[in-house]
Write an enzyme that holds these catalytic residues in place. Structure first.
Site, short mmCIF file in Angstrom:
data_model
loop_
_atom_site.label_atom_id
_atom_site.label_comp_id
_atom_site.label_asym_id
_atom_site.label_seq_id
_atom_site.Cartn_x
_atom_site.Cartn_y
_atom_site.Cartn_z
N ASN A 117 0.88 -1.17 0.00
CA ASN A 117 0.00 0.00 0.00
C ASN A 117 0.92 1.22 0.00
O ASN A 117 1.57 1.50 1.00
CB ASN A 117 -0.91 0.02 1.23
N ARG A 138 0.45 4.21 0.41
CA ARG A 138 0.12 5.24 1.40
C ARG A 138 0.59 4.86 2.80
O ARG A 138 0.52 5.68 3.72
CB ARG A 138 -1.39 5.49 1.40
N CYS A 139 1.08 3.65 2.98
CA CYS A 139 1.52 3.16 4.29
C CYS A 139 3.03 3.34 4.44
O CYS A 139 3.80 2.86 3.60
CB CYS A 139 1.14 1.68 4.41
N SER A 140 3.46 3.99 5.49
CA SER A 140 4.89 4.26 5.67
C SER A 140 5.69 2.96 5.85
O SER A 140 6.78 2.84 5.31
CB SER A 140 5.12 5.19 6.86
#
Length: 115
Positions: free
Chosen positions: A9, A11-13
């Site tokens: 993903n 958007r996931c750090s």
């Protein structure tokens, strides 16, 4: 060069950090953005076998969807797997697959053990 697949993903750090770590290791990487390309029931079942964990352990239990769907009360593993197929946001990430093994990149360094 190790061939790896990352269930990712962007958007996931942690997912981004894991991808960067794999790039640093010189891996040949296939990126699967599971929110755009949801995994099948069979793919999730295969990942669970490789991780040797239960479906609930692969779920993001703090997500609103988990609570809204009443999944805390569900005991049937096949229903939990189907919930991850139907609602990909419930799937823990990132997951890295390599050498017929799997690892969850939390922390990202966890994936080094399967390379």
């Amino acid at each position: 060069m190790t061939q790896v697949t990352i269930i990712h993903n962007p958007r996931c750090s942690k997912s981004r950090q894991t991808l960067a770590l794999l790039e640093e290791q010189g891996c040949n990487i296939t990126v699967v953005e599971y929110l755009k390309q949801p995994l099948s029931n069979l793919e999730i079942s295969d990942i669970l076998k490789k991780l040797a964990i239960s479906p609930r352990e692969l779920m993001r239990t703090k997500e609103d969807e988990y609570k809204q769907l009443g999944l805390a009360a569900v005991e049937d593993d096949s229903l939990l797997i189907q919930a991850m197929v139907d609602t990909p946001k419930l799937l823990e990430r990132p997951i890295v697959l390599a050498n017929d093994k799997a690892a969850i990149g939390r922390p990202p360094e966890n994936v080094l053990s399967i390379l």
